[in-house]
Design a protein around this motif. Structure first.
Motif, PDB file in Angstrom:
ATOM      1  N   SER A   2       0.941  -1.226   0.074  1.00 22.57           N
ATOM      2  CA  SER A   2      -0.094  -0.050   0.011  1.00 22.57           C
ATOM      3  C   SER A   2       0.866   1.251  -0.125  1.00 22.57           C
ATOM      4  N   ASN A   3       0.279   2.353  -0.247  1.00 15.83           N
ATOM      5  CA  ASN A   3       0.959   3.644  -0.326  1.00 15.83           C
ATOM      6  C   ASN A   3       0.201   4.744   0.475  1.00 15.83           C
ATOM      7  N   GLN A   4      -0.845   4.590   0.907  1.00 18.55           N
ATOM      8  CA  GLN A   4      -1.840   5.464   1.526  1.00 18.55           C
ATOM      9  C   GLN A   4      -2.809   4.753   2.383  1.00 18.55           C
ATOM     10  N   GLY A   5      -2.511   4.786   3.715  1.00 20.56           N
ATOM     11  CA  GLY A   5      -3.392   4.252   4.470  1.00 20.56           C
ATOM     12  C   GLY A   5      -3.988   2.986   4.519  1.00 20.56           C
ATOM     13  N   GLY A   6      -3.097   1.760   4.197  1.00 20.67           N
ATOM     14  CA  GLY A   6      -3.772   0.461   3.819  1.00 20.67           C
ATOM     15  C   GLY A   6      -4.141   0.344   2.491  1.00 20.67           C
ATOM     16  N   ALA A   7      -4.328   1.298   1.524  1.00 23.49           N
ATOM     17  CA  ALA A   7      -4.599   1.153   0.373  1.00 23.49           C
ATOM     18  C   ALA A   7      -3.419   1.394  -0.673  1.00 23.49           C
ATOM     19  N   ALA A   8      -3.817   1.026  -1.817  1.00 19.95           N
ATOM     20  CA  ALA A   8      -2.782   1.362  -3.062  1.00 19.95           C
ATOM     21  C   ALA A   8      -3.530   2.337  -3.901  1.00 19.95           C
ATOM     22  N   VAL A   9      -3.081   3.615  -3.871  1.00 23.33           N
ATOM     23  CA  VAL A   9      -3.703   4.580  -4.659  1.00 23.33           C
ATOM     24  C   VAL A   9      -2.781   4.777  -5.918  1.00 23.33           C
ATOM     25  N   PHE A  10      -3.439   5.021  -7.161  1.00 25.55           N
ATOM     26  CA  PHE A  10      -2.681   5.425  -8.301  1.00 25.55           C
ATOM     27  C   PHE A  10      -3.313   6.618  -9.036  1.00 25.55           C
ATOM     28  N   ASP A  11      -2.230   7.376  -9.658  1.00 22.42           N
ATOM     29  CA  ASP A  11      -2.674   8.407 -10.419  1.00 22.42           C
ATOM     30  C   ASP A  11      -2.556   7.842 -11.918  1.00 22.42           C
ATOM     31  N   MET A  12      -2.855   8.628 -12.683  1.00 17.57           N
ATOM     32  CA  MET A  12      -2.938   8.141 -14.095  1.00 17.57           C
ATOM     33  C   MET A  12      -1.407   7.997 -14.710  1.00 17.57           C
ATOM     34  N   ALA A  13      -0.659   8.835 -14.250  1.00 19.22           N
ATOM     35  CA  ALA A  13       0.824   8.685 -14.527  1.00 19.22           C
ATOM     36  C   ALA A  13       1.458   7.199 -14.253  1.00 19.22           C
ATOM     37  N   MET A  14       1.063   6.989 -12.782  1.00 22.23           N
ATOM     38  CA  MET A  14       1.552   5.470 -12.358  1.00 22.23           C
ATOM     39  C   MET A  14       0.957   4.470 -13.068  1.00 22.23           C
ATOM     40  N   LEU A  15      -0.156   4.596 -13.412  1.00 22.02           N
ATOM     41  CA  LEU A  15      -0.964   3.390 -14.379  1.00 22.02           C
ATOM     42  C   LEU A  15      -0.228   3.416 -15.856  1.00 22.02           C
ATOM     43  N   GLU A  16      -0.032   4.446 -16.263  1.00 20.74           N
ATOM     44  CA  GLU A  16       0.612   4.729 -17.695  1.00 20.74           C
ATOM     45  C   GLU A  16       2.185   4.310 -17.614  1.00 20.74           C
ATOM     46  N   ALA A  17       2.665   4.202 -16.568  1.00 23.51           N
ATOM     47  CA  ALA A  17       4.178   3.921 -16.418  1.00 23.51           C
ATOM     48  C   ALA A  17       4.373   2.456 -16.455  1.00 23.51           C
ATOM     49  N   LEU A  18       3.304   1.563 -15.953  1.00 26.21           N
ATOM     50  CA  LEU A  18       3.266   0.287 -16.080  1.00 26.21           C
ATOM     51  C   LEU A  18       3.397  -0.303 -17.431  1.00 26.21           C
ATOM     52  N   PRO A  19       3.782  -1.583 -17.671  1.00 19.62           N
ATOM     53  CA  PRO A  19       3.752  -2.073 -19.084  1.00 19.62           C
ATOM     54  C   PRO A  19       2.314  -2.005 -19.659  1.00 19.62           C
TER      55      PRO A  19
END
Length: 160
Positions: A34-51
């Protein structure tokens, strides 16, 4: 991709960066990263940085063949070390659907960030759309899989 490969991919994950922009996806529940209070949160750039994965398919909602691109759902779930059996997905309008985590293993389901090479605004089912490659397998051309394709995705809760 089998469970063993998911575990190998997951073991390589050190930490999930924090979003720098508006959060577009929250994953909670049975996750190990996780990266925020027990949850994993993503902005668009994080999703687009994945394969990114791409496919073209017909859907019940658009005329003709539509091209979708985004990260594989199984890659996103591996990144957060999802451990459950089912996914409760929720859209911006609070529409909810449950889909088996096995779908992410069995099919190249993506969290689409783009449709026909363009970002998807909310008015055209965006910004995120869980979409199956319907034309890749005749069994996917069934109402049960169409119903699992949730547009305007906001969150996923991983449950047992």
């Amino acid at each position: 991709m089998g469970l063993g490969l998911l575990a190998v991919f997951s073991a390589q994950v050190q930490a999930l960066e924090r979003p720098r922009d508006r959060v577009v996806l929250t994953i909670s529940g049975q996750i190990g990263v996780s990266n925020q209070g027990g949850a994993a949160v993503f902005d668009m750039a994080m999703l687009e940085a994945l394969p990114q994965h791409r496919f073209a398919t017909r859907t019940p909602w658009e005329p003709g063949v539509v091209r979708f691109s985004g990260p594989l759902l199984r890659d996103v779930l591996a990144l957060v070390q999802a451990r459950g059996q089912r996914l409760h997905a929720t859209a911006l309008n609070d529409y909810r659907i449950t889909l088996p985590l096995q779908d992410a293993r069995d099919f190249d389901v993506i969290i689409a960030t783009r449709m026909n090479e363009q970002p998807m605004p909310v008015r055209t089912r965006g910004p995120l759309f869980v979409i199956y490659p319907f034309d890749s397998d005749p069994q996917l051309q069934h109402a049960r899989f169409y119903e699992r394709s949730i547009w305007q995705l906001r969150s996923i809760e991983v449950i047992e």
